[in-house]
Write an enzyme that holds these catalytic residues in place. Structure first.
Site, short mmCIF file in Angstrom:
data_model
loop_
_atom_site.label_atom_id
_atom_site.label_comp_id
_atom_site.label_asym_id
_atom_site.label_seq_id
_atom_site.Cartn_x
_atom_site.Cartn_y
_atom_site.Cartn_z
CB SER A 125 -0.88 0.00 1.25
OG SER A 125 -1.37 1.29 1.52
CD GLU A 127 -2.39 4.64 4.66
OE1 GLU A 127 -1.84 5.00 5.71
OE2 GLU A 127 -3.44 5.15 4.23
CE1 TYR A 149 -3.94 -1.90 5.35
CE2 TYR A 149 -2.84 0.09 4.61
CZ TYR A 149 -3.50 -1.08 4.32
OH TYR A 149 -3.73 -1.44 3.02
P1 NAP Z 1 -11.12 -5.35 1.30
O1 NAP Z 1 -12.27 -5.09 0.38
O2 NAP Z 1 -11.20 -4.84 2.69
O3 NAP Z 1 -10.86 -6.92 1.35
C1 NAP Z 1 -10.04 -7.50 2.31
C2 NAP Z 1 -10.21 -8.99 2.21
O4 NAP Z 1 -9.34 -9.62 3.18
C3 NAP Z 1 -11.62 -9.49 2.50
O5 NAP Z 1 -11.92 -10.50 1.57
C4 NAP Z 1 -11.48 -10.08 3.90
O6 NAP Z 1 -12.38 -11.11 4.17
C5 NAP Z 1 -10.08 -10.64 3.82
N1 NAP Z 1 -9.50 -10.91 5.12
C6 NAP Z 1 -9.39 -10.07 6.17
N2 NAP Z 1 -8.78 -10.69 7.19
C7 NAP Z 1 -8.50 -11.96 6.79
C8 NAP Z 1 -7.89 -13.07 7.40
N3 NAP Z 1 -7.45 -13.03 8.66
N4 NAP Z 1 -7.77 -14.22 6.68
C9 NAP Z 1 -8.24 -14.28 5.42
N5 NAP Z 1 -8.85 -13.27 4.79
C10 NAP Z 1 -8.97 -12.11 5.46
O7 NAP Z 1 -9.77 -4.77 0.68
P2 NAP Z 1 -9.46 -4.32 -0.84
O8 NAP Z 1 -9.81 -2.89 -0.98
O9 NAP Z 1 -10.01 -5.32 -1.78
O10 NAP Z 1 -7.87 -4.38 -0.85
C11 NAP Z 1 -7.18 -5.57 -1.20
C12 NAP Z 1 -5.78 -5.53 -0.63
O11 NAP Z 1 -5.09 -4.40 -1.14
C13 NAP Z 1 -5.72 -5.41 0.89
O12 NAP Z 1 -4.61 -6.12 1.33
C14 NAP Z 1 -5.51 -3.93 1.11
O13 NAP Z 1 -4.87 -3.69 2.36
C15 NAP Z 1 -4.63 -3.60 -0.07
N6 NAP Z 1 -4.70 -2.22 -0.54
C16 NAP Z 1 -5.92 -1.68 -0.84
C17 NAP Z 1 -5.98 -0.38 -1.31
C18 NAP Z 1 -7.30 0.24 -1.66
O14 NAP Z 1 -7.34 1.48 -1.82
N7 NAP Z 1 -8.37 -0.54 -1.84
C19 NAP Z 1 -4.82 0.36 -1.49
C20 NAP Z 1 -3.59 -0.24 -1.20
C21 NAP Z 1 -3.55 -1.54 -0.74
P3 NAP Z 1 -13.83 -10.85 4.86
O15 NAP Z 1 -14.76 -10.62 3.71
O16 NAP Z 1 -14.07 -12.11 5.60
O17 NAP Z 1 -13.66 -9.66 5.75
#
Ligand code: NAP
Length: 334
Positions: A125, A127, A149
């Site tokens: 990220s 971040e 985070y």
């Molecule tokens: P998201 O919608 O919050 O999805 C997170 C996923 O992780 C969900 O499917 C969640 O499952 C799963 N999860 C959480 N804890 C877990 C665990 N202990 N074991 C297995 N699965 C788990 O996030 P996103 O926006 O798609 O982002 C995807 C990735 O990119 C993340 O790693 C995020 O930190 C990173 N990222 C995102 C952004 C952004 O702007 N979107 C930017 C930079 C990086 P549940 O459905 O069960 O909660």
């Protein structure tokens, strides 16, 4: 060409669901990790049931991860699972470290022990740059994570680099700036605003709850944190394409994926409420309880390396993105 298998952790999340769609279109067999819960309520992947294989597991549990990797022997592993909400990481720093920081290491260790030659993508990220003073950052900017985070993501990123160097693994870190879509969770400010605007426009009496467990809209107003904070916001469905492209390169490298544009929360509110003919100033107020203890500084991401080497660039503009989210929330609530 034999069919490739991809394993996606976090498939039920915003990015995981778009990535699964993309890989299915490309002819992959897609296996996704979901956390076991009492009810199946994965809104983002309801339409993919029957098209993808779902395995239950948790990034906290190394042995299940290893079993799933041994069973499916994927060609590509996309680690998107995380405690993904920076604001929540202040309240849950240890869980964030366990899932977001050590979770990816459990996958890397499983791949190493199983001697699987899978290509690995880590969802890093922006971040990790945290308080970096530069207005625009690129892949050479020093890491200065300044919230739990960001620190957890930085640990995972450095471990990914360490495994790449030490064990000759094909591992990449996508350093993604904020990306949004109608599938964004309500924990994030963009979706909070688009949902609140739709609730207000439609006079919804029982809006969803915000992160404080209070109704998202109270007295015709939505509460946000720092209205002057801003982000480089892109469209998630385009960002997952960059993830796939990273794993198709000859050499594993890390890339910034961003738009190199900057808008504030005020801009966000203005666009979202104006879409519905409303004046945001009558419906938004700042609440000190929703402020972050520290704000990230670095504002925009320079995606030149991704453009040159991956042939990737953002297409959807900020206004178009926010209006798409408002329209979708209106459709859902109507
Ligand atoms: P998201 O919608 O919050 O999805 C997170 C996923 O992780 C969900 O499917 C969640 O499952 C799963 N999860 C959480 N804890 C877990 C665990 N202990 N074991 C297995 N699965 C788990 O996030 P996103 O926006 O798609 O982002 C995807 C990735 O990119 C993340 O790693 C995020 O930190 C990173 N990222 C995102 C952004 C952004 O702007 N979107 C930017 C930079 C990086 P549940 O459905 O069960 O909660």
């Amino acid at each position: 060409m034999p069919q490739k298998t991809a394993f996606i952790t976090g498939i039920s999340g915003q990015d995981g669901s778009y990535l699964a769609e993309l890989l299915l279109e490309k002819g992959y067999r897609v296996v996704g990790l979901v956390r076991r819960s009492t009810h199946f309520h994965h809104e983002n992947i309801g339409h993919l049931v029957g098209k993808v294989t779902l395995e239950h597991g948790d990034l906290m549990d190394a042995s299940t991860i290893e079993d799933i990797l041994a069973k499916h022997r994927p060609d590509e592993v996309y680690n998107l699972a995380a405690q993904s909400v920076p604001a929540d990481s202040w309240a849950q720093p240890i869980v964030t470290a366990e899932i977001t920081g050590v979770g990816p290491l459990r996958i890397l260790e499983a791949l190493r022990k199983l001697k699987l030659p899978a290509r690995f993508y880590q969802a890093t990220s922006r971040e990790i740059f945290g308080g970096a003073p530069q207005e625009v950052v690129d892949e050479s900017t020093p890491f200065l994570a300044n919230n739990p985070y960001g620190v957890a993501k930085l640990y995972a990123h450095l471990m990914m680099m360490t495994y790449r160097q030490s064990y000759d693994m094909f591992a990449c870190g996508g350093i993604l700036f904020n990306h949004e879509s109608p599938r964004r969770s309500l924990h994030f400010v963009t979706r909070k605003v688009t949902m609140a605007a739709a609730c207000i426009a439609l006079g919804i009496k029982d809006p969803p709850l915000n992160e404080l467990g209070e109704p998202l809209v109270q007295g015709g107003k939505v509460r946000l944190g720092n209205l002057d904070a801003g982000r480089d916001w892109g469209y998630a469905a385009e960002y997952v394409e960059a993830m796939w492209r990273m794993l198709q390169q000859r050499e594993p490298r890390d890339y910034i994926i961003a738009t190199n544009t900057y808008y504030t929360n005020r801009d966000l509110c203005q666009v979202a409420f104006a879409r519905l003919g409303l004046d945001w100033r009558e419906h938004v107020e700042s609440d000190p309880r929703l402020m972050r203890p520290t704000e990230i500084a670095a504002a925009r991401g320079d995606y030149s390396k991704a453009k040159a080497e991956l042939g990737w660039q953002p297409r959807t503009q900020f206004r178009e993105l926010i209006e798409m989210m408002v329209d979708e929330d209106m459709r859902r609530l109507s």
